[in-house]
Design a protein around this motif. Structure first.
Motif, mmCIF file in Angstrom:
data_model
loop_
_atom_site.group_PDB
_atom_site.id
_atom_site.type_symbol
_atom_site.label_atom_id
_atom_site.label_comp_id
_atom_site.label_asym_id
_atom_site.label_seq_id
_atom_site.Cartn_x
_atom_site.Cartn_y
_atom_site.Cartn_z
ATOM 1 N N ALA A 153 -15.673 -0.799 -4.613
ATOM 2 C CA ALA A 153 -14.276 -0.291 -3.400
ATOM 3 C C ALA A 153 -12.874 -0.552 -4.368
ATOM 4 O O ALA A 153 -12.252 0.237 -4.039
ATOM 5 N N GLY A 154 -13.330 -1.113 -5.011
ATOM 6 C CA GLY A 154 -12.150 -2.322 -6.290
ATOM 7 C C GLY A 154 -11.370 -0.955 -7.037
ATOM 8 O O GLY A 154 -10.275 -0.611 -6.882
ATOM 9 N N ALA A 155 -12.411 -0.847 -7.427
ATOM 10 C CA ALA A 155 -12.174 0.557 -8.478
ATOM 11 C C ALA A 155 -11.346 2.040 -8.133
ATOM 12 O O ALA A 155 -11.183 2.622 -8.395
ATOM 13 N N ALA A 156 -12.377 2.402 -6.764
ATOM 14 C CA ALA A 156 -11.664 3.403 -5.645
ATOM 15 C C ALA A 156 -10.400 3.020 -5.692
ATOM 16 O O ALA A 156 -9.519 4.175 -5.971
ATOM 17 N N GLU A 157 -9.960 2.072 -5.057
ATOM 18 C CA GLU A 157 -9.153 1.778 -4.837
ATOM 19 C C GLU A 157 -7.990 1.755 -5.873
ATOM 20 O O GLU A 157 -6.463 2.075 -5.978
ATOM 21 N N GLN A 158 -8.154 0.728 -6.920
ATOM 22 C CA GLN A 158 -7.684 1.255 -7.996
ATOM 23 C C GLN A 158 -7.081 2.537 -8.718
ATOM 24 O O GLN A 158 -5.875 2.518 -9.293
ATOM 25 N N LYS A 159 -8.419 3.131 -8.641
ATOM 26 C CA LYS A 159 -8.139 4.622 -8.867
ATOM 27 C C LYS A 159 -6.940 5.409 -8.137
ATOM 28 O O LYS A 159 -6.258 6.076 -8.628
ATOM 29 N N ALA A 160 -7.184 5.035 -7.124
ATOM 30 C CA ALA A 160 -6.019 5.607 -6.002
ATOM 31 C C ALA A 160 -4.856 5.250 -5.768
ATOM 32 O O ALA A 160 -3.703 6.269 -6.269
ATOM 33 N N GLU A 161 -4.107 3.760 -6.531
ATOM 34 C CA GLU A 161 -3.037 3.482 -7.134
ATOM 35 C C GLU A 161 -2.735 4.210 -8.098
ATOM 36 O O GLU A 161 -1.572 4.728 -7.834
ATOM 37 N N GLN A 162 -3.774 4.253 -9.253
ATOM 38 C CA GLN A 162 -3.098 4.954 -10.252
ATOM 39 C C GLN A 162 -2.256 6.060 -9.999
ATOM 40 O O GLN A 162 -1.670 6.752 -10.467
#
Length: 193
Positions: A117-126
């Motif tokens: 979930a954190g990786a998905a949020e990080q990807k969305a932020e990027q």
């Protein structure tokens, strides 16, 4: 019924094994069969109530020897209500280990879910940051009046679609960037996504 977790090992309490009078009175063959049946119970969850099958599970090469040994071993593997034989002490250990294994699996699964979930949020932020960088670059190349017109359009859309009065300045700024990117996408200036 909760499915069994595969457990590849079981604790062997050496002091208890060595001091148990029943074990001490066994022949070497009986002790070997005993350990083999404990291992089979651990892997299968229970043993059949059939001397021939038990001999196979005990890895005997001498059926008569096993039948003689079974007289000593049988009380150590009473038959349960489900028709399977189990060593009661090993069953308690197995149940405790099953509970611990299920808990460890749940913890690991929850950790993986959190990590992904954190990786998905990080990807969305990027992605959002990359889109805004592209938008800023395009806006910098435009005339002041065109830039101001797009910014005004973004503010009007924000006021119309969002209750911005209750937002902090940081959230407002992020929302304005997002709305600006959406407007530029709609204009065909930015690549979609």
């Amino acid at each position: 019924m909760t499915p069994r977790v595969r457990l590849d090992w079981f604790p062997f309490y050496v002091r208890d094994w060595s001091s148990d009078m029943t074990v001490r009175m066994m022949t070497a063959a009986e002790r070997g069969y005993y350990v083999s049946l404990l291992a089979a119970q651990w892997m299968e969850g229970g043993l059949p109530d059939d001397v021939r099958k038990l001999g196979v599970l005990a890895m005997t090469t001498d059926a008569e020897e096993f039948v003689a040994a079974w007289v000593v071993l049988e009380p150590l593997f009473p038959t349960g209500s489900d028709g399977l034989r189990r060593n009661s002490r090993l069953e308690k250990v197995a149940n405790a280990q099953q509970t611990k294994a299920r808990q460890r699996r749940k913890i690991a699964k929850d950790a993986a879910t959190t990590r992904w979930a954190g990786a998905a949020e990080q990807k969305a932020e990027q992605t959002a940051n990359a889109e805004w960088a592209q938008a800023e670059h395009w806006l910098a190349d435009q005339t002041t009046s065109k830039r101001k017109a797009i910014q005004a359009k973004a503010k009007r859309r924000m006021a119309k679609e969002h209750a911005t009065n209750d937002m902090g300045d940081g959230i407002k700024a992020r929302l304005e960037k997002s709305v600006t990117v959406t407007i530029l996408r709609e204009m065909g200036v930015l690549n979609d996504g």
